[in-house]
Design an enzyme around this catalytic site. Structure first.
Site, PDB file in Angstrom:
ATOM      1  N   TYR A  56     -26.785 -10.900 -22.828  1.00 27.95           N
ATOM      2  CA  TYR A  56     -27.940 -10.281 -22.168  1.00 27.95           C
ATOM      3  C   TYR A  56     -29.125 -11.240 -22.103  1.00 27.95           C
ATOM      4  O   TYR A  56     -30.001 -11.113 -21.273  1.00 27.95           O
ATOM      5  CB  TYR A  56     -28.385  -9.020 -22.922  1.00 27.95           C
ATOM      6  CG  TYR A  56     -27.448  -7.855 -22.785  1.00 27.95           C
ATOM      7  CD1 TYR A  56     -27.063  -7.393 -21.524  1.00 27.95           C
ATOM      8  CD2 TYR A  56     -26.959  -7.195 -23.904  1.00 27.95           C
ATOM      9  CE1 TYR A  56     -26.206  -6.308 -21.399  1.00 27.95           C
ATOM     10  CE2 TYR A  56     -26.101  -6.106 -23.784  1.00 27.95           C
ATOM     11  CZ  TYR A  56     -25.727  -5.673 -22.526  1.00 27.95           C
ATOM     12  OH  TYR A  56     -24.890  -4.604 -22.395  1.00 27.95           O
ATOM     13  N   CYS A 384      -8.886 -12.652 -23.050  1.00 33.38           N
ATOM     14  CA  CYS A 384      -9.356 -12.805 -24.433  1.00 33.38           C
ATOM     15  C   CYS A 384      -9.397 -11.442 -25.133  1.00 33.38           C
ATOM     16  O   CYS A 384      -8.337 -10.913 -25.455  1.00 33.38           O
ATOM     17  CB  CYS A 384     -10.676 -13.557 -24.476  1.00 33.38           C
ATOM     18  SG  CYS A 384     -10.863 -14.430 -26.044  1.00 33.38           S
ATOM     19  N   HIS A 510      -9.424 -18.380 -21.672  1.00 31.15           N
ATOM     20  CA  HIS A 510     -10.298 -17.963 -20.572  1.00 31.15           C
ATOM     21  C   HIS A 510      -9.961 -18.781 -19.317  1.00 31.15           C
ATOM     22  O   HIS A 510     -10.536 -19.847 -19.114  1.00 31.15           O
ATOM     23  CB  HIS A 510     -11.756 -18.228 -20.924  1.00 31.15           C
ATOM     24  CG  HIS A 510     -12.282 -17.369 -22.017  1.00 31.15           C
ATOM     25  ND1 HIS A 510     -13.067 -16.268 -21.770  1.00 31.15           N
ATOM     26  CD2 HIS A 510     -12.137 -17.432 -23.370  1.00 31.15           C
ATOM     27  CE1 HIS A 510     -13.397 -15.697 -22.922  1.00 31.15           C
ATOM     28  NE2 HIS A 510     -12.847 -16.386 -23.909  1.00 31.15           N
ATOM     29  N   GLU A 512     -10.925 -18.307 -16.451  1.00 23.62           N
ATOM     30  CA  GLU A 512     -12.066 -18.354 -15.514  1.00 23.62           C
ATOM     31  C   GLU A 512     -12.888 -19.640 -15.633  1.00 23.62           C
ATOM     32  O   GLU A 512     -13.618 -19.991 -14.712  1.00 23.62           O
ATOM     33  CB  GLU A 512     -12.971 -17.126 -15.716  1.00 23.62           C
ATOM     34  CG  GLU A 512     -13.796 -17.082 -17.000  1.00 23.62           C
ATOM     35  CD  GLU A 512     -13.060 -16.465 -18.193  1.00 23.62           C
ATOM     36  OE1 GLU A 512     -11.811 -16.441 -18.181  1.00 23.62           O
ATOM     37  OE2 GLU A 512     -13.730 -16.029 -19.150  1.00 23.62           O
TER      38      GLU A 512
HETATM   39  N1  GLN Z   1     -13.890 -11.028 -30.225  1.00 27.17           N
HETATM   40  C1  GLN Z   1     -12.591 -11.604 -29.970  1.00 27.17           C
HETATM   41  C2  GLN Z   1     -12.330 -12.787 -30.892  1.00 27.17           C
HETATM   42  O1  GLN Z   1     -13.238 -13.375 -31.425  1.00 27.17           O
HETATM   43  C3  GLN Z   1     -12.453 -11.987 -28.518  1.00 27.17           C
HETATM   44  C4  GLN Z   1     -13.414 -13.024 -28.063  1.00 27.17           C
HETATM   45  C5  GLN Z   1     -13.515 -13.166 -26.583  1.00 27.17           C
HETATM   46  O2  GLN Z   1     -13.165 -12.249 -25.838  1.00 27.17           O
HETATM   47  N2  GLN Z   1     -14.041 -14.281 -26.105  1.00 27.17           N
HETATM   48  O3  GLN Z   1     -11.200 -13.173 -31.063  1.00 27.17           O
END
Ligand code: GLN
Length: 536
Positions: A56, A384, A510, A512
């Protein structure tokens, strides 16, 4: 080309004028002329990196292959230039001070008083010229975050002022971006804020060479002349940056306005050719001409701010262009999804994407969204935390482990299907301690992902602490959720699929972060293709 040229981009009047996009567009134009270009962002805040910032506050945290948690502008740089950036491409005041204080503690300053000038400014200069050390680039574009006149930007402005003399006037260009507001009541565009902003730069000892004026309406010749006269720049160096429907049009606009030409001219680089943007134009054509629309639900908890999922949104745009469709992303707040309303919230979408995230706020809504996608055969992409939710959902609803969870949300669950790795267990510090950056991933032959990538081994970027718990792997396979991407070194599960479902993929990494205009990401392309087919 001989020595490396340095372009410094500052901003005035307000923030959010699109300095990152203009810098990336200039980079693209120079690259299209055959130059080797990189871009760097200097951020004036005191966090050592944006990794500890709530989305945010500052939007998405972008991750580079070398594991740096960086500003989201680096995402634009990579998407526009199709280059890899690194830790060296993002510097914050926090990092600068940390380095100077470490040196002071080591005694490197030999008893001298350590001061903003020269010690902080020298450290900033070092970070800028560091990118030029190996002669890898013809151009290094340095974007200075914030707005001129801010107290926290001052050391950066002073550092680049000095660099003009250190590197030589003939090797540096200063571009200043400002706003020309339109006053509807009088029907006029106003130049005074620009004049004031340039004055602030002049007080700091910098005469900008080029002005890029952000405006909602076309700037006429008279206005440009006025700005040129009052701000001491050539008429051709007054460039307009008008609002456009997609950021990807900005390189074309900057080409039309001659931004690259004036930059080269300032550096005394003779050129007759123009920047070749054919591939880029093709992309824009596809982006704008597609008249079919598909609707993707993006389920996340930071949905109030678009920038929180910047790279995912851009990846979906790239993939839409490849598939000749417009991708309409509808944000669904995971906290608003409940048993009672899930079909109403998610019904009618062509695909569902469950977003990355941290902590347990909104987690139930995410898990419910997975159930909906799985049971209703809606193409599902979990990224993730999205993969982790898919794993939890499957354990609870298919394997019958009612209390299955991630130990991030429930540390006492009997079925910790997502858990901390041994090496993460002792970690207490927050900054830079997750599994970060690029890791190889071996793809299962005959899997959906192998088909999408058309490759057996890929490299993708990570940013998480928790992992799939391999103690449960056999049970998953037996029930029909299978690992199709494995880290060849650690054996960690990186991708899960559900064969039999039209398109169900969860990735621990990720994807993306790796989609660019010229190389859209295969998984996003495949997901959108499945969403189109699902619609039929
Ligand atoms: N909170 C989860 C972790 O730390 C996923 C992290 C995320 O989505 N970037 O593994």
């Amino acid at each position: 080309m001989g020595s490396t040229k340095y372009v410094f981009v500052t901003g005035g009047v307000t923030s959010s004028l699109g300095k990152g996009i203009v810098s990336a567009s200039l980079g693209r134009l120079l690259q299209a002329r055959g130059y080797r270009v990189t871009i760097q962002k200097l951020d004036p805040y005191i966090n050592v990196d944006p990794g500890t910032l709530n989305p945010y506050e500052h939007g998405e945290c972008y991750v580079t292959d070398d594991g740096a948690e960086t500003d989201l502008d680096l995402g634009h740089y990579e998407r526009f230039l199709d280059i890899q950036t690194s830790q060296a491409n993002n510097v914050t005041t926090g990092r600068i001070y940390q380095e100077v204080i470490n040196k002071e503690r080591r005694g490197d300053y030999l008893g001298k008083t350590v001061q903003v000038i020269p010690h902080i400014t020298d450290e900033i200069k070092k970070r800028i010229t560091f990118l030029g050390r190996k002669d890898e680039y013809d151009f290094i574009i340095t974007e200075i975050g914030g707005t001129v006149g801010d107290i926290e930007s001052l050391p950066y402005i002073e550092a680049v002022r000095q660099l003009r003399w250190d590197l030589g006037v003939e090797n540096t260009v200063f571009i200043h971006l400002t706003l020309v507001p339109y006053l509807a009541a009088s029907g006029e565009l106003k130049t005074k804020p620009t004049q004031h902003s340039v004055k602030v730069l002049l007080e700091a000892g910098i005469q900008p060479d080029v002005l890029v004026l952000r405006a909602e309406h076309e700037l006429d010749e008279d206005l440009r002349r006025k700005v040129a006269l009052f701000c001491n720049v050539a008429l051709e160096a007054v460039i307009q940056s008008i609002d456009v429907s997609t950021i990807y049009e900005v390189p074309l606009l900057m080409k039309e306005e001659g931004l690259d030409v004036i930059v080269l001219k300032k550096l005394h680089i003779e050129t007759k050719e123009t920047a070749d943007l054919k591939e880029w134009e093709k992309f824009i054509d596809r982006l704008k001409s597609s008249n079919k629309e598909i609707r993707i639900a993006l389920v996340g908890k930071y949905v109030e701010l678009n920038d929180s999922y910047k790279s995912i949104l851009e990846s979906l745009t790239h993939a839409g262009a490849v598939n000749n469709v417009k991708v309409k992303v509808v944000f669904v707040h995971s906290e608003d999804v409940s048993d009672a309303n899930v079909s109403e919230k998610l019904g009618g979408f062509d695909g569902i994407l469950v977003a990355p995230g941290f902590g347990d706020r909104g987690i139930d809504g995410k898990i419910l969204s997975v159930t909906y996608a799985r049971e209703n055969n809606v193409p599902f992409f979990g990224i993730c935390l999205g993969l982790q939710c898919a794993v939890i959902e499957f354990a609870r609803n298919v394997m019958g482990f009612d209390d299955a969870h991630s130990t991030e949300m429930n540390s006492s669950t009997k079925h910790p299907v997502i858990d901390l790795m041994e090496e993460q267990k002792g970690v207490t510090k927050k900054g830079g301690t997750m599994r970060l950056g690029g890791y190889d991933c071996l793809l299962e032959k005959g899997s959906l992902v192998q088909d999408a990538y058309r490759s057996d081994m890929v490299r993708e970027r990570h940013r998480h602490r928790y992992e799939f718990n391999n103690d449960f792997l056999e049970s998953y396979k037996k029930h029909g959720m299978i690992p199709t991407g494995i880290n060849p070194e650690s054996g960690l599960v990186e991708i899960m699929e559900q064969p039999g479902h039209p398109w169900f993929v969860g990735t621990q990494f990720h994807p993306e972060y790796r989609s660019t205009v010229l190389n859209p990401h295969p998984l996003f392309i495949s997901f959108i293709k499945a969403a189109i087919e699902n619609r039929k």
